[in-house]
Motif scaffolding. Structure first.
Motif, PDB file in Angstrom:
ATOM      1  N   LEU A   1     -11.618   5.663   2.301  1.00  0.00           N
ATOM      2  CA  LEU A   1     -13.044   5.390   2.410  1.00  0.00           C
ATOM      3  C   LEU A   1     -13.870   6.603   1.973  1.00  0.00           C
ATOM      4  O   LEU A   1     -13.429   7.744   2.104  1.00  0.00           O
ATOM      5  CB  LEU A   1     -13.408   5.011   3.849  1.00  0.00           C
TER       6      LEU A   1
ATOM      7  N   ALA B   1      -1.084   6.593   2.100  1.00  0.00           N
ATOM      8  CA  ALA B   1      -2.168   6.710   3.076  1.00  0.00           C
ATOM      9  C   ALA B   1      -3.196   7.667   2.487  1.00  0.00           C
ATOM     10  O   ALA B   1      -2.947   8.870   2.383  1.00  0.00           O
ATOM     11  CB  ALA B   1      -1.633   7.256   4.400  1.00  0.00           C
TER      12      ALA B   1
ATOM     13  N   GLY C   1     -15.980   1.543   0.315  1.00  0.00           N
ATOM     14  CA  GLY C   1     -14.551   1.323   0.203  1.00  0.00           C
ATOM     15  C   GLY C   1     -13.944   2.023  -0.999  1.00  0.00           C
ATOM     16  O   GLY C   1     -14.648   2.520  -1.882  1.00  0.00           O
ATOM     17  N   GLN C   2     -12.605   2.026  -1.061  1.00  0.00           N
ATOM     18  CA  GLN C   2     -11.902   2.746  -2.111  1.00  0.00           C
ATOM     19  C   GLN C   2     -12.234   2.196  -3.500  1.00  0.00           C
ATOM     20  O   GLN C   2     -12.212   2.926  -4.489  1.00  0.00           O
ATOM     21  CB  GLN C   2     -10.383   2.668  -1.868  1.00  0.00           C
TER      22      GLN C   2
ATOM     23  N   THR D   1      -6.146   6.011   6.124  1.00  0.00           N
ATOM     24  CA  THR D   1      -5.295   5.454   5.079  1.00  0.00           C
ATOM     25  C   THR D   1      -6.024   4.703   3.975  1.00  0.00           C
ATOM     26  O   THR D   1      -5.459   4.472   2.909  1.00  0.00           O
ATOM     27  CB  THR D   1      -4.277   4.481   5.703  1.00  0.00           C
ATOM     28  N   GLU D   2      -7.268   4.301   4.185  1.00  0.00           N
ATOM     29  CA  GLU D   2      -7.910   3.378   3.256  1.00  0.00           C
ATOM     30  C   GLU D   2      -8.761   4.040   2.177  1.00  0.00           C
ATOM     31  O   GLU D   2      -9.396   3.360   1.374  1.00  0.00           O
ATOM     32  CB  GLU D   2      -8.782   2.378   4.039  1.00  0.00           C
TER      33      GLU D   2
ATOM     34  N   TYR E   1     -14.760   1.862  13.251  1.00  0.00           N
ATOM     35  CA  TYR E   1     -13.610   1.706  12.376  1.00  0.00           C
ATOM     36  C   TYR E   1     -12.334   2.105  13.108  1.00  0.00           C
ATOM     37  O   TYR E   1     -12.331   3.021  13.927  1.00  0.00           O
ATOM     38  CB  TYR E   1     -13.755   2.577  11.122  1.00  0.00           C
TER      39      TYR E   1
ATOM     40  N   ASP F   1      -7.460   2.964   9.655  1.00  0.00           N
ATOM     41  CA  ASP F   1      -8.190   2.713   8.415  1.00  0.00           C
ATOM     42  C   ASP F   1      -8.855   3.980   7.901  1.00  0.00           C
ATOM     43  O   ASP F   1      -8.927   4.212   6.692  1.00  0.00           O
ATOM     44  CB  ASP F   1      -9.253   1.634   8.643  1.00  0.00           C
TER      45      ASP F   1
ATOM     46  N   LYS G   1       0.861  -1.189   0.000  1.00  0.00           N
ATOM     47  CA  LYS G   1       0.000   0.000   0.000  1.00  0.00           C
ATOM     48  C   LYS G   1       0.894   1.234   0.000  1.00  0.00           C
ATOM     49  O   LYS G   1       1.537   1.560   0.996  1.00  0.00           O
ATOM     50  CB  LYS G   1      -0.893  -0.014   1.244  1.00  0.00           C
TER      51      LYS G   1
END
Length: 772
Positions: free
Chosen positions: A391, A56, A594-595, A388-389, A381, A385, A53
């Motif tokens: 969302l 972030a 989600g991404q 960095t994810e 959450y 996350d 990954k």
């Protein structure tokens, strides 16, 4: 005699030299092994970060999506304001998604692709026609009717990691070829021929620097720049430079040119938006031009490529001339390298540097609401996350309700501050949907855009008379009615070792009063006497069922609102009242995506019936009377059946509250001072003023309570509190749970049907005799 030559002793050097040579070889071997080991470590470090990954990506928080349909109450000005918040750009003609223009009562726009929980909604070109402040018609560019269309929501906040970097991650196929070619022409002409280091590039830079007599060029390749930005710091030391060179070579041996160039385009720093660092061409194109990267013009690509050299110095908004000159240099190079033709070059030179106005800080524009969203997300959450994810958080914020609330706060608080004698007044307000519990607007400061202490969530203050509906609801559940007589007379209770002797706000006693009137007028003495009769523990149980989750002590002062609560906690209680006894947890989030567009969490409507519809209908009627004849009767729309609610005032006028609802919304307002000094404002002279102005702006429908089957109506004399049969001056009509309504003291005499029938027959016979 022959002279003897002295015998020479063996030289020690003959032993030392081999030893030194051996030591040198050993050191070289050791250094080689150390270097090899270091290279292997660097190689592993590169692989771990670059193959995994890489960035972030902060979560993005969005307002609710706006759905357009014919008949929607919406003015063209308000739609235009929503488009601005969503970073749409005004242009004619519209070149691509995210553009709009307006001609009088018609707005043309092209929506953007957006992935909702229901799936991807593709970009759509539509024409919206208005009639006054209502959407009259929606059509496509071909003239087809559109029954409804959902716009991509406006981003209103983000959850950043500590470094506060932000970017839009692009895939290789999403990067325009012109951007690739131009970037290579400007930053690294040997990109496809070198292996991380470019001797020709270094030589060219040295020659240019010698000619200029100063540093004007660097010899770093794109790969080296990526290594420096991605893995290293910006310190200028020989050790870091050597490490950068080694890592660049390693990166080139392990990854393709396309992977390296794509990573560079996503990583490069291109500006600053307050505390947020703009990284990558994807986000930069949105930030500076409100366009997707694929939609940029030749001139706009040249602008961004030119900014790589110095994003601050070449910022098109702060240093227009610097940026314009740099763009011209890039365009000339693009022309000489045959990346563009003469026609494109001439057109690009004539194009304005930017054709959009800077965004009005749409990101984190609503700090109090965004703070609530963050807190609710962290219960489900991990913080890592969220940072960095990448969302997507779809929320319940309605920008139109928020703006109207902010405007009215600004307009009314200035006069209230004058009345209170200072600028230290603070405010918090929360607005929800009356039936669904969705938080549509929220402010935690008298200056709504001010970040910091969020009074809506954290200001614990005595709620005063806002607690009284819970007391009266408890009584109704025990068989009391709106017509039950209460004694508004002095009461003295021992509490905490002292005698507690409450008083009415007007310092008067009102004798025997009907229950509905005691609530509407907010009589303290009647409330305390009632509360002691029905039991403090029962009142506490009612408050808990209404939605308050903290423990309460059974002190008599509870009956007059001594407990400290936040505006959010009060909203939980009044949401249950407004929704007719259905407990609906307040929500600020609709869903989390989600991404890659997958639905992670959907926050559906949760409903639990905690009080009967009949009891709540009766209570609502009493709260409506707060406006018609009670503490809110001074409101300019009182008596028009628009609202129901309750004022609240704490001791010495320190806290001013109002909580209530219209047909569509529920809202809680608090006004006070952070130092807890008196404000000089009661609930009706302070919070109600703001609450009323806001609700007038967002609600237009009269309050219509659905009457359940188990309700009966009866009329009482307002002085004697006895049931009467006919309307008169001192009478009023009240709702009762069927079976509890009072019986009239007067009843009509019984009629003997046999006598009536006999008289009717006699009359008919007489008429027949006359006709014969």
């Amino acid at each position: 005699m022959k002279k003897r030559t002295p015998r020479r002793t063996p030289k020690k050097r003959s032993i030392i030299v081999p030893l030194l040579l051996t030591a040198c070889l050993f050191l070289l071997l050791l250094g080689g092994l150390f270097a090899l080991n270091s290279i292997n470590k660097l190689s592993d470090e590169i692989a771990d970060k670059f193959a995994g990954k890489r960035w972030a990506v902060p979560a993005t928080i969005y307002a609710r999506p706006l759905e357009l349909y014919p008949g929607l109450e919406l003015s063209p000005n308000m739609l235009e304001k929503e488009l601005e918040l969503a970073a749409y750009r005004k242009e004619s003609p519209i070149h691509s998604a995210g553009g709009y223009n307006r001609k009088g009562s018609i707005i043309n726009l092209v929506t953007r692709d957006f992935t909702f929980p229901s799936g991807l909604e593709k970009s759509t070109a539509i024409r919206v026609t208005f009639k006054g402040k209502t959407v009259a018609d929606i059509r496509t560019t071909t003239g087809a009717n559109v029954p409804t269309v959902r716009l991509d929501p406006a981003p209103i906040g983000s959850i950043h990691p500590l470094v506060h970097e932000d970017r839009v991650i692009l895939k290789s196929e999403e990067i325009p070829q012109l951007l690739r070619d131009s970037l290579i022409s400007v930053e690294d002409q040997d990109f496809y021929s070198h292996h991380g280091l470019s001797p020709l590039g270094i030589a060219r830079a040295m020659l240019a620097n010698i000619k200029a007599g100063r540093m004007i060029q660097g010899g770093s390749t794109l790969t080296q720049q990526l290594v420096k930005n991605f893995f290293l710091t910006s310190e200028r030391t020989l050790t870091r430079k050597l490490q950068e060179a080694v890592m660049a070579v390693i990166l080139e041996t392990r990854y393709s040119k396309d992977e390296i160039l794509t990573a560079y385009i996503n990583e490069v720093f291109l500006g600053q938006d307050g505390a947020r660092a703009i990284h990558g061409f994807g986000l930069a194109s949105q930030f500076y031009f409100r366009r997707e990267l694929q939609d940029l013009s030749v001139a706009q690509i040249a602008t961004l490529v030119g900014m790589v050299k110095g994003p601050s110095y070449y910022d098109p908004r702060r240093h227009h001339d610097n940026c314009l000159a740099r763009r011209e240099v890039v365009l000339k190079l693009m022309l000489s390298e045959k990346r563009i033709n003469e026609e494109a070059y001439t057109k690009a030179l004539a194009e304005p540097l930017t054709d959009v106005t800077p965004p009005k800080n749409g990101l984190n524009r609503f700090p109090a609401f965004v703070e609530l969203v963050k807190r609710q997300l962290k219960t489900e959450y991990r913080e890592e996350d969220l940072k960095t994810e990448g969302l997507k958080i779809l929320t319940t914020l309605d920008p139109q309700v928020q703006w109207k609330m902010e405007d009215q706060i600004k307009n009314t608080m200035a006069s209230l501050k004058k009345r209170a004698g200072g600028d230290s007044l603070q405010l918090a307000m929360i607005i929800t949907g009356r039936e669904d519990g969705e938080i549509q607007a929220l402010v935690g400061d008298v200056n709504p855009t001010e970040a910091g202490f969020n009074r809506a969530l954290d200001a614990l203050r005595p709620i005063g008379s806002l607690v009284k509906p819970a007391v009266y609801l408890t009584a109704l559940s025990q068989g009391y009615t709106l017509a039950t007589p209460l004694t508004d007379t002095p009461v003295s209770v021992k509490s905490g070792g002292k005698q507690w002797q409450p008083e009415n706000y007007d310092r008067k006693q009102h004798g025997t009063v009907a229950l509905y009137r005691a609530l509407a007028k907010s009589y303290n003495l009647a409330t305390v006497n009632l509360g002691l009769e029905i039991g403090l523990e029962n009142v506490i149980s009612t408050i808990a069922n209404l939605g308050y989750t903290e423990p309460l002590e059974p002190y008599p002062s509870l009956l007059l609102g001594a407990p400290n609560m936040t505006p959010l906690q009060v909203s939980e209680i009044y949401q249950t009242i407004a929704s007719g006894g259905f407990h609906v947890p307040l929500r600020s989030i609709q869903s989390v995506i989600g991404q890659n567009g997958q639905l992670l969490t959907r926050y559906g409507l949760e409903v639990e019936q905690r009080f009967s519809p009949e009891l709540m209908f009766v209570l609502h009627h009493a709260l409506e009377r707060v406006f018609t004849e009670g503490t809110a009767s001074g409101h300019h729309l009182a008596g028009k059946n628009l609202y129901a609610g309750k004022t609240g005032t704490s001791n010495d006028l320190r806290d001013s509250w109002f909580a209530g609802f219209s047909d569509t919304h529920m809202a809680v307002t608090w006004i006070g001072r952070d130092d807890n000094k008196p404000t000089g404002l009661s609930g009706s002279s302070g919070a109600l003023v703001v609450w009323g102005k806001v609700m007038d702006a967002i609600s237009s429908q009269p309050l219509e309570m659905v009457e359940p089957e188990g309700i009966s109506w009866a009329r009482i004399d307002t002085e004697t509190l006895e049931s009467v049969s006919f309307p008169a001056t001192n009478t009023t009509l009240l709702p009762f749970v069927t079976g509890t309504e009072p019986q009239s003291a007067w009843s009509p005499p019984k009629v003997d049907m046999d006598i009536i029938e006999e008289k009717a027959r006699s009359l008919w016979d007489s008429i027949n005799d006359m006709l014969q």
